[in-house]
Design a protein around this motif. Structure first.
Motif, PDB file in Angstrom:
ATOM      1  N   VAL A   1       0.820  -1.195   0.000  1.00  0.00           N
ATOM      2  CA  VAL A   1       0.000   0.000   0.000  1.00  0.00           C
ATOM      3  C   VAL A   1       0.854   1.245   0.000  1.00  0.00           C
ATOM      4  N   ARG A   2       0.262   2.336  -0.428  1.00  0.00           N
ATOM      5  CA  ARG A   2       0.915   3.631  -0.404  1.00  0.00           C
ATOM      6  C   ARG A   2      -0.014   4.619   0.270  1.00  0.00           C
ATOM      7  N   PRO A   3       0.502   5.635   0.929  1.00  0.00           N
ATOM      8  CA  PRO A   3      -0.378   6.635   1.534  1.00  0.00           C
ATOM      9  C   PRO A   3      -1.091   7.454   0.486  1.00  0.00           C
TER      10      PRO A   3
ATOM     11  N   ALA B   1     -18.303   3.151   8.401  1.00  0.00           N
ATOM     12  CA  ALA B   1     -17.733   3.989   9.461  1.00  0.00           C
ATOM     13  C   ALA B   1     -16.222   4.090   9.323  1.00  0.00           C
ATOM     14  N   ARG B   2     -15.562   2.980   9.042  1.00  0.00           N
ATOM     15  CA  ARG B   2     -14.103   3.017   8.895  1.00  0.00           C
ATOM     16  C   ARG B   2     -13.691   3.875   7.706  1.00  0.00           C
TER      17      ARG B   2
ATOM     18  N   ALA C   1     -14.468   7.620   8.506  1.00  0.00           N
ATOM     19  CA  ALA C   1     -13.507   8.167   9.468  1.00  0.00           C
ATOM     20  C   ALA C   1     -12.169   8.459   8.813  1.00  0.00           C
ATOM     21  N   GLY C   2     -11.816   7.683   7.798  1.00  0.00           N
ATOM     22  CA  GLY C   2     -10.570   7.894   7.091  1.00  0.00           C
ATOM     23  C   GLY C   2     -10.654   8.911   5.975  1.00  0.00           C
ATOM     24  N   ASN C   3     -11.844   9.499   5.761  1.00  0.00           N
ATOM     25  CA  ASN C   3     -12.033  10.480   4.684  1.00  0.00           C
ATOM     26  C   ASN C   3     -11.559   9.939   3.341  1.00  0.00           C
TER      27      ASN C   3
ATOM     28  N   SER D   1      -4.954  12.968   7.632  1.00  0.00           N
ATOM     29  CA  SER D   1      -5.213  12.896   9.066  1.00  0.00           C
ATOM     30  C   SER D   1      -6.587  12.288   9.277  1.00  0.00           C
ATOM     31  N   VAL D   2      -6.660  11.186  10.023  1.00  0.00           N
ATOM     32  CA  VAL D   2      -7.904  10.450  10.173  1.00  0.00           C
ATOM     33  C   VAL D   2      -8.115  10.051  11.624  1.00  0.00           C
ATOM     34  N   SER D   3      -9.302   9.486  11.885  1.00  0.00           N
ATOM     35  CA  SER D   3      -9.657   9.077  13.243  1.00  0.00           C
ATOM     36  C   SER D   3      -9.689   7.566  13.379  1.00  0.00           C
ATOM     37  N   LEU D   4      -8.855   6.855  12.644  1.00  0.00           N
ATOM     38  CA  LEU D   4      -8.718   5.422  12.819  1.00  0.00           C
ATOM     39  C   LEU D   4      -7.267   5.077  12.542  1.00  0.00           C
ATOM     40  N   ARG D   5      -6.923   3.797  12.692  1.00  0.00           N
ATOM     41  CA  ARG D   5      -5.549   3.396  12.512  1.00  0.00           C
ATOM     42  C   ARG D   5      -5.040   3.874  11.162  1.00  0.00           C
ATOM     43  N   GLN D   6      -3.908   4.616  11.170  1.00  0.00           N
ATOM     44  CA  GLN D   6      -3.434   5.263   9.954  1.00  0.00           C
ATOM     45  C   GLN D   6      -3.156   4.261   8.848  1.00  0.00           C
ATOM     46  N   SER D   7      -2.683   3.063   9.200  1.00  0.00           N
ATOM     47  CA  SER D   7      -2.399   2.074   8.178  1.00  0.00           C
ATOM     48  C   SER D   7      -3.650   1.684   7.413  1.00  0.00           C
ATOM     49  N   ILE D   8      -4.802   1.628   8.105  1.00  0.00           N
ATOM     50  CA  ILE D   8      -6.065   1.318   7.434  1.00  0.00           C
ATOM     51  C   ILE D   8      -6.450   2.448   6.491  1.00  0.00           C
ATOM     52  N   ALA D   9      -6.340   3.675   6.962  1.00  0.00           N
ATOM     53  CA  ALA D   9      -6.703   4.819   6.117  1.00  0.00           C
ATOM     54  C   ALA D   9      -5.822   4.878   4.881  1.00  0.00           C
TER      55      ALA D   9
END
Length: 226
Positions: A42-44, A181-182, A185-187, A69-77
């Protein structure tokens, strides 16, 4: 991403993506079947970036990509954003993130609102409901967190005396609500704009609707901005 690179670099990037993903229709299946760890693939999500083509046809990242910038684990976003930009449709993303690390309290409240308010709607409609909850919390006009937005008196009809009804946590509908929701939250997925704070079902006509501007209709809900 490609439109930021231009010329020969764009061709190299396209070739690399095609080799990695295969056809766009098989992207989801291809990604999930690879043996390499997800963190290596994955890549950001990219706000701005540069890249340099090497003589042997490789591509080197010219600067670190800035992550969301997100409200869940950054790796998931980051993973979800990468998959979305690689062509994964919303239904495939929701399926992927319908299970996983348990939601925290705030994300669980967001999923609960989606479950009770829109579980019979399209995934786009469910995403829009999640965004309204998030928009309210960020607006300064409502409580500043998702749980208090959802539990605010006389706002969401499924809430009774500040309590949520029973949820069938084994149902596919609850899994989809968690996935929504996930992603919300990650936009990750574009949805209604930040100024959309209200909605109602098409089969009712509340008086407050006449004082607002219709933003859009998605399924059985009409969404409004001031």
């Amino acid at each position: 991403m490609v439109n930021l690179l231009g010329g020969r670099v764009a061709s190299v990037v396209i070739g690399a993506l095609m080799l990695a993903l295969g056809s766009s229709g098989a992207a989801a299946q291809t990604f999930s079947s690879l043996n390499a760890p997800v963190s290596a693939l994955v890549r950001p999500a990219v706000a701005s970036t540069t890249a340099v083509a090497t003589p042997n046809g490789g591509v080197l990242q010219g600067q670190p990509a800035r992550s969301v910038s997100v409200s869940l684990r950054q790796s998931i976003a980051n993973e979800a954003a990468w998959l979305y930009h690689a062509g994964w449709p919303l239904n495939a993303l929701v399926d992927r993130y319908s299970a996983g690390t348990p939601l925290d309290d705030q994300a669980s409240c967001l999923a609960t609102a989606v479950y009770f308010e829109a579980r019979g709607e399209s995934l786009e409609g469910q995403m829009a409901v999640a965004r309204v909850v998030m928009n309210r919390a960020a607006s300064g006009r409502y409580p500043p967190d998702w749980c208090n937005v959802v539990k605010q008196p006389a706002q969401f009809s499924f809430v009774r005396h500040g309590q949520f009804p029973w949820i069938d946590t084994a149902s596919a509908a609850w899994g989809r609500a968690q996935g929504i929701a996930r992603l919300a939250a990650g936009n990750v997925i574009p949805s209604v704009s930040n100024d959309v704070l209200w909605y109602h079902a098409t089969y009712v006509a509340p008086t407050w609707g006449h004082r607002l501007n219709i933003a859009e209709k998605i399924g059985a809900h009409i969404f409004y901005r001031a």
